[in-house]
Design a protein around this motif. Structure first.
Motif, PDB file in Angstrom:
ATOM      1  N   VAL A  26      -2.372  52.584 -55.947  1.00 53.30           N
ATOM      2  CA  VAL A  26      -0.907  52.550 -55.935  1.00 53.30           C
ATOM      3  C   VAL A  26      -0.400  51.394 -55.074  1.00 53.30           C
ATOM      4  CG1 VAL A  26       1.173  53.767 -55.135  1.00 53.30           C
ATOM      5  CG2 VAL A  26      -0.575  55.002 -56.409  1.00 53.30           C
ATOM      6  N   THR A  27      -0.892  51.297 -53.861  1.00 49.70           N
ATOM      7  CA  THR A  27      -0.401  50.274 -52.929  1.00 49.70           C
ATOM      8  C   THR A  27      -0.835  48.865 -53.344  1.00 49.70           C
ATOM      9  OG1 THR A  27      -2.307  50.764 -51.504  1.00 49.70           O
ATOM     10  CG2 THR A  27      -0.213  51.820 -50.945  1.00 49.70           C
ATOM     11  N   CYS A  28      -2.005  48.751 -53.965  1.00 47.37           N
ATOM     12  CA  CYS A  28      -2.451  47.443 -54.458  1.00 47.37           C
ATOM     13  C   CYS A  28      -1.525  46.973 -55.588  1.00 47.37           C
ATOM     14  CB  CYS A  28      -3.888  47.544 -54.952  1.00 47.37           C
ATOM     15  SG  CYS A  28      -4.615  45.950 -55.355  1.00 47.37           S
ATOM     16  N   PHE A  29      -1.174  47.879 -56.492  1.00 46.15           N
ATOM     17  CA  PHE A  29      -0.233  47.566 -57.576  1.00 46.15           C
ATOM     18  C   PHE A  29       1.120  47.143 -57.004  1.00 46.15           C
ATOM     19  CE2 PHE A  29       3.100  48.593 -60.560  1.00 46.15           C
ATOM     20  CZ  PHE A  29       2.577  48.350 -61.825  1.00 46.15           C
ATOM     21  N   ALA A  30       1.623  47.915 -56.037  1.00 50.50           N
ATOM     22  CA  ALA A  30       2.932  47.619 -55.445  1.00 50.50           C
ATOM     23  C   ALA A  30       2.922  46.265 -54.729  1.00 50.50           C
ATOM     24  CB  ALA A  30       3.322  48.729 -54.468  1.00 50.50           C
ATOM     25  N   THR A  31       1.816  45.933 -54.070  1.00 53.99           N
ATOM     26  CA  THR A  31       1.717  44.656 -53.349  1.00 53.99           C
ATOM     27  C   THR A  31       1.766  43.471 -54.310  1.00 53.99           C
ATOM     28  OG1 THR A  31       0.418  45.679 -51.580  1.00 53.99           O
ATOM     29  CG2 THR A  31       0.296  43.284 -51.782  1.00 53.99           C
ATOM     30  N   MET A  32       0.964  43.530 -55.366  1.00 61.86           N
ATOM     31  CA  MET A  32       0.914  42.413 -56.312  1.00 61.86           C
ATOM     32  C   MET A  32       2.254  42.222 -57.019  1.00 61.86           C
ATOM     33  SD  MET A  32      -2.060  41.345 -55.682  1.00 61.86           S
ATOM     34  CE  MET A  32      -2.161  40.051 -56.903  1.00 61.86           C
ATOM     35  N   TYR A  33       2.896  43.324 -57.393  1.00 57.64           N
ATOM     36  CA  TYR A  33       4.169  43.205 -58.110  1.00 57.64           C
ATOM     37  C   TYR A  33       5.329  42.866 -57.182  1.00 57.64           C
ATOM     38  CZ  TYR A  33       2.307  44.524 -62.627  1.00 57.64           C
ATOM     39  OH  TYR A  33       1.607  44.509 -63.809  1.00 57.64           O
ATOM     40  N   SER A  34       5.159  43.090 -55.880  1.00 58.43           N
ATOM     41  CA  SER A  34       6.206  42.672 -54.941  1.00 58.43           C
ATOM     42  C   SER A  34       6.315  41.149 -54.915  1.00 58.43           C
ATOM     43  CB  SER A  34       5.902  43.211 -53.539  1.00 58.43           C
ATOM     44  OG  SER A  34       4.771  42.562 -52.970  1.00 58.43           O
ATOM     45  N   TYR A  35       5.174  40.463 -55.020  1.00 61.01           N
ATOM     46  CA  TYR A  35       5.199  38.999 -55.099  1.00 61.01           C
ATOM     47  C   TYR A  35       5.738  38.527 -56.450  1.00 61.01           C
ATOM     48  CZ  TYR A  35       2.409  39.108 -50.852  1.00 61.01           C
ATOM     49  OH  TYR A  35       1.976  39.332 -49.563  1.00 61.01           O
ATOM     50  N   PHE A  36       5.440  39.275 -57.482  1.00 61.49           N
ATOM     51  CA  PHE A  36       5.967  38.965 -58.816  1.00 61.49           C
ATOM     52  C   PHE A  36       7.494  39.073 -58.822  1.00 61.49           C
ATOM     53  CE2 PHE A  36       5.747  40.149 -63.607  1.00 61.49           C
ATOM     54  CZ  PHE A  36       6.059  38.842 -63.953  1.00 61.49           C
ATOM     55  N   LEU A  37       8.029  40.075 -58.130  1.00 63.78           N
ATOM     56  CA  LEU A  37       9.487  40.236 -58.034  1.00 63.78           C
ATOM     57  C   LEU A  37      10.127  39.046 -57.327  1.00 63.78           C
ATOM     58  CD1 LEU A  37      10.138  44.011 -57.161  1.00 63.78           C
ATOM     59  CD2 LEU A  37      10.386  42.854 -59.364  1.00 63.78           C
ATOM     60  N   GLN A  38       9.476  38.537 -56.285  1.00 61.24           N
ATOM     61  CA  GLN A  38      10.004  37.358 -55.596  1.00 61.24           C
ATOM     62  C   GLN A  38      10.067  36.156 -56.540  1.00 61.24           C
ATOM     63  OE1 GLN A  38       8.640  36.326 -51.566  1.00 61.24           O
ATOM     64  NE2 GLN A  38       7.502  38.229 -51.547  1.00 61.24           N
ATOM     65  N   ALA A  39       9.024  35.983 -57.334  1.00 52.13           N
ATOM     66  CA  ALA A  39       8.992  34.866 -58.285  1.00 52.13           C
ATOM     67  C   ALA A  39      10.076  35.028 -59.350  1.00 52.13           C
ATOM     68  CB  ALA A  39       7.611  34.778 -58.940  1.00 52.13           C
ATOM     69  N   ILE A  40      10.276  36.253 -59.819  1.00 55.08           N
ATOM     70  CA  ILE A  40      11.317  36.519 -60.821  1.00 55.08           C
ATOM     71  C   ILE A  40      12.696  36.209 -60.248  1.00 55.08           C
ATOM     72  CG2 ILE A  40      12.482  38.356 -62.123  1.00 55.08           C
ATOM     73  CD1 ILE A  40       9.728  39.657 -62.493  1.00 55.08           C
ATOM     74  N   HIS A  41      12.920  36.588 -58.996  1.00 52.55           N
ATOM     75  CA  HIS A  41      14.207  36.330 -58.340  1.00 52.55           C
ATOM     76  C   HIS A  41      14.487  34.829 -58.266  1.00 52.55           C
ATOM     77  CE1 HIS A  41      17.583  36.830 -55.638  1.00 52.55           C
ATOM     78  NE2 HIS A  41      17.008  36.026 -54.763  1.00 52.55           N
ATOM     79  N   SER A  42      13.482  34.055 -57.875  1.00 49.02           N
ATOM     80  CA  SER A  42      13.647  32.597 -57.820  1.00 49.02           C
ATOM     81  C   SER A  42      13.926  32.025 -59.200  1.00 49.02           C
ATOM     82  CB  SER A  42      12.383  31.952 -57.235  1.00 49.02           C
ATOM     83  OG  SER A  42      12.188  32.350 -55.899  1.00 49.02           O
ATOM     84  N   TYR A  43      13.251  32.559 -60.202  1.00 40.89           N
ATOM     85  CA  TYR A  43      13.450  32.101 -61.582  1.00 40.89           C
ATOM     86  C   TYR A  43      14.881  32.355 -62.048  1.00 40.89           C
ATOM     87  CZ  TYR A  43      12.774  31.742 -66.650  1.00 40.89           C
ATOM     88  OH  TYR A  43      12.887  31.404 -67.978  1.00 40.89           O
ATOM     89  N   LEU A  44      15.404  33.546 -61.739  1.00 43.48           N
ATOM     90  CA  LEU A  44      16.762  33.901 -62.147  1.00 43.48           C
ATOM     91  C   LEU A  44      17.808  33.022 -61.456  1.00 43.48           C
ATOM     92  CD1 LEU A  44      16.538  37.815 -62.189  1.00 43.48           C
ATOM     93  CD2 LEU A  44      16.546  36.265 -64.154  1.00 43.48           C
TER      94      LEU A  44
END
Length: 314
Positions: free
Chosen positions: A109-127
């Motif tokens: 669970v925490t490994c999934f949340a960690t990896m996708y937390s960085y993905f969210l940062q990248a998505i925010h920059s993209y938007l």
């Protein structure tokens, strides 16, 4: 009688192997524990600075703080795992406790949340760069919504491991994990935890590079171009953070792919997790280095002390 003799002989051989290997087991456990404690302390410092310093209360910092909290949660689970492993190695206990499967589940669970937390940062920059006028997509409410959905997805993602009773106790490694052999779950886990978010981050990074190059070729507002370059730099830093996980996660990756064709070597989980635990320290150091508001806040606190002393003397 022959069977009994054989079992006694086997037990003696097993005990001899345990005594021979116990010393390096404990050394590895202590090394892992030191790295985990350092990562926990750095995570707590980072979170405390974010909570107490108002300059850190911005939308981008919400996502960065989520990454820190996700990593902190993963580190706590690994701390629990390592304490259990160290205790069992010292006491020569070779059976699982009541929470062994739960630790395995929360690790995923925490490994999934960690990896996708960085993905969210990248998505925010993209938007911000591609859709600068869509203010709601950049708002704090929208980011909180994405963070909540990500954590919900993390708990749902790890349910098949529990539902199918796939998490097993490894006596050699003193850990409850999914056995590394070819199965649906050993393909499912890397796909959702690593392949999707990492490829998503790299895709966004390459897309932003191309977009910034196109902006340089045509007439563009200076502020917008500077903002795009700033976000590109942010995503580049995310790529570096992910690269730390990938480089120090190479042993685990090798063992996963090895498990598709043959049995991984003995103690593979011990080896792989030690490298992952070391990576958490380097990730936290990089997070401090790359997060300007937090680094500035630390420097202010450090520089404030000499000023107070000088004022008192005067």
């Amino acid at each position: 009688m022959n069977t009994t003799t054989f079992l006694v002989s086997l037990l003696k051989d097993s005990n001899t192997s345990i005594i021979i290997n116990q010393s390096w087991f404990i050394l590895v456990d202590i090394l892992a524990l030191i790295c985990i404690i350092l990562a926990i302390l750095m995570s707590l410092l980072f979170l405390c600075i974010v909570l107490t310093d108002k300059t850190c209360h911005t939308v981008p910092m919400i996502l960065i703080t989520n990454s820190c909290f996700s990593g902190f949660s993963l580190t706590l689970i690994l701390f629990w795992v390592t304490i259990f492993t160290l205790y069992n190695d010292l006491q020569q206990i070779y059976y699982q406790d009541l929470f062994c499967n739960f630790r395995g589940y929360m690790g995923y669970v925490t490994c999934f949340a960690t990896m996708y937390s960085y993905f969210l940062q990248a998505i925010h920059s993209y938007l911000i760069v591609i859709y600068p006028t869509r203010l709601f997509w950049q708002s704090a409410k929208f980011q909180f919504l994405l963070i909540i959905l990500t954590w919900i997805a993390a708990f749902i993602y790890a349910c098949p491991q529990i539902a199918t009773n796939a998490i097993k106790y490894s006596v050699d490694d003193q850990i409850c994990q999914l056995p590394l052999h070819l199965s649906f779950l050993t393909v499912y886990n890397p796909l959702f935890v690593y392949i999707i978010p990492i490829n998503g981050i790299v895709f966004i990074y390459l897309k932003l590079i191309r977009y910034v190059k196109e902006m340089n070729k045509r007439v563009t507002l200076v502020n917008r171009l500077l903002r795009a370059k700033k976000e590109l730099k942010m995503v580049f830093r995310i790529v570096i953070l992910i690269s730390i996980f990938l480089i120090l996660g190479i042993p685990y990756t090798i063992f996963v792919f090895m498990g598709y064709f043959t049995s991984p070597p003995k103690y593979h989980f011990r080896i792989a997790l030690t490298f992952i635990e070391i990576s958490l320290v380097f990730v936290m150091i990089a997070l401090f280095k790359f997060t300007d508001p937090v680094r500035t806040s630390i420097m202010k606190r450090i520089n404030r002390q000499p000023n107070v002393v000088v004022a008192t003397i005067i």
